[in-house]
Design a protein around this motif. Structure first.
Motif, PDB file in Angstrom:
ATOM      1  N   UNK A   1       1.002  -1.034   0.110  1.00 19.06           N
ATOM      2  CA  UNK A   1       0.187   0.054  -0.013  1.00 19.06           C
ATOM      3  C   UNK A   1       0.967   1.287   0.009  1.00 19.06           C
ATOM      4  N   UNK A   2       1.999   1.261   0.800  1.00 15.16           N
ATOM      5  CA  UNK A   2       2.738   2.400   0.964  1.00 15.16           C
ATOM      6  C   UNK A   2       3.314   2.524  -0.456  1.00 15.16           C
ATOM      7  N   UNK A   3       3.906   1.621  -1.206  1.00 15.30           N
ATOM      8  CA  UNK A   3       4.505   1.640  -2.336  1.00 15.30           C
ATOM      9  C   UNK A   3       3.665   2.263  -3.384  1.00 15.30           C
ATOM     10  N   UNK A   4       2.264   1.812  -3.259  1.00 16.38           N
ATOM     11  CA  UNK A   4       1.245   2.225  -4.436  1.00 16.38           C
ATOM     12  C   UNK A   4       1.215   4.002  -4.161  1.00 16.38           C
ATOM     13  N   UNK A   5       1.017   4.170  -2.899  1.00 14.45           N
ATOM     14  CA  UNK A   5       0.932   5.588  -2.582  1.00 14.45           C
ATOM     15  C   UNK A   5       2.085   6.361  -2.821  1.00 14.45           C
ATOM     16  N   UNK A   6       3.469   6.002  -2.778  1.00 14.99           N
ATOM     17  CA  UNK A   6       4.589   6.630  -2.737  1.00 14.99           C
ATOM     18  C   UNK A   6       4.781   7.192  -1.247  1.00 14.99           C
ATOM     19  N   UNK A   7       4.320   6.635  -0.425  1.00 10.84           N
ATOM     20  CA  UNK A   7       4.403   6.958   1.105  1.00 10.84           C
ATOM     21  C   UNK A   7       5.480   6.005   1.843  1.00 10.84           C
ATOM     22  N   UNK A   8       5.734   6.424   2.988  1.00 13.21           N
ATOM     23  CA  UNK A   8       6.476   5.356   3.834  1.00 13.21           C
ATOM     24  C   UNK A   8       5.142   4.420   4.665  1.00 13.21           C
ATOM     25  N   UNK A   9       5.611   3.446   4.827  1.00 16.59           N
ATOM     26  CA  UNK A   9       4.699   2.490   6.141  1.00 16.59           C
ATOM     27  C   UNK A   9       4.261   3.386   7.307  1.00 16.59           C
ATOM     28  N   UNK A  10       5.192   4.074   7.714  1.00 12.07           N
ATOM     29  CA  UNK A  10       4.983   4.951   8.866  1.00 12.07           C
ATOM     30  C   UNK A  10       3.696   5.823   8.676  1.00 12.07           C
ATOM     31  N   UNK A  11       3.806   6.181   7.620  1.00  7.38           N
ATOM     32  CA  UNK A  11       2.757   7.449   7.107  1.00  7.38           C
ATOM     33  C   UNK A  11       1.320   6.816   6.860  1.00  7.38           C
TER      34      UNK A  11
END
Length: 280
Positions: free
Chosen positions: A147-157
């Protein structure tokens, strides 16, 4: 063709702000509707704002039909991926869309798993024979990393956005959506009671930041005390500078790293003790 509006699809993606809508309207009035509206049969999928503007001002537009959609879930997944590819949406919006995709993928995976189990139960092997192993066709469940990769965000975010969605009041969600408060700070405020959240939002940006800082300080106070280290005083000590949110986040990050190192050392010691007991 009579274009139909599906209210669920119309509200599925974050609406434009007033200024964004006005900018789009000015562009269409000046240059026309350059991008075609996307349809699923006769249902509008992409271009609700453009369609509204064109209808109000009598501006011609083009349409294109996506024939790959099999159901409403396919439409939603396409809408999510289409919007995740845009640069104009905020990190919070990216996280929300990616989490929606996670729920659709998870539901499909569970449905396929149930279907596969039912098919296996219906086809029993001859008596005395074992069933041949079947290659799994079940979709894998989306992990937080996916999910983080798809959103281009960190897993923490992504974790912080999940917390906001679960426990934040609508007023706090609106504050983070409009950029009044950061995702990290909003996740901290979301741990407060509903009354406290509402009071913080009513107080504006400074009150929200204060509430987030107090939550962090309270959380840090509950952690084991660390041995003081000899170090130079920070520049803020010389100039009376108050710690910023960035300073506090860095301090919290360092504290978590030290706590993680201590836990790893404790785990190693326990594993060694277990090994000694087993071999005794």
């Amino acid at each position: 063709m009579q274009i139909k509006i599906n209210e669920e699809l119309r509200s599925y993606i974050e609406p434009l702000t007033e200024s964004e809508f006005q900018a789009l309207e000015s562009s269409i009035l000046g240059e026309g509707c350059r991008d075609a509206l996307v349809l699923w049969q006769d249902v509008l999928v992409d271009g609700h704002n453009r369609y509204k503007i064109c209808q109000e001002h009598g501006i011609p537009f083009k349409v294109t039909e996506n024939t790959s959609f099999r159901n409403l879930e396919d439409v939603k997944l396409w809408m999510i991926d289409n919007n995740l590819g845009r640069r104009s949406i905020s990190d919070y919006q990216r996280g929300v869309l990616a989490l929606r995709k996670k729920e659709i993928v998870r539901a499909r995976a569970l449905e396929l798993a149930a279907q596969a189990a039912a098919e296996d139960a219906a086809v029993a092997p001859p008596e005395g024979e074992e069933a041949a192993p079947k290659k799994s066709t079940v979709m894998p469940l989306a992990s937080r990393e996916d999910i983080a990769r798809a959103a281009r965000l960190s897993t923490a975010t992504i974790g912080q956005i999940e917390k906001i969605q679960k426990t934040a009041t609508p007023e706090l969600v609106e504050a983070v959506r409009t950029g009044t408060i950061s995702i990290n700070a909003a996740a901290n405020v979301a741990s407060l009671s509903e009354e406290q959240q509402l009071a913080a939002v009513a107080g504006g940006k400074k009150e929200l930041q204060k509430a987030a800082r107090e939550v962090r300080e309270l959380r840090n106070a509950g952690r084991p005390a660390k041995e003081p280290k000899e170090a130079k005083a920070p520049p803020s000590a010389d100039y009376g500078h108050q710690p910023t949110e960035v300073d506090e986040l860095r301090a919290e990050n360092n504290a978590l790293r030290e706590k993680n190192a201590a836990l790893l050392a404790e785990i190693t010691a326990l594993q060694l003790r277990i090994s000694e007991l087993v071999n005794a």
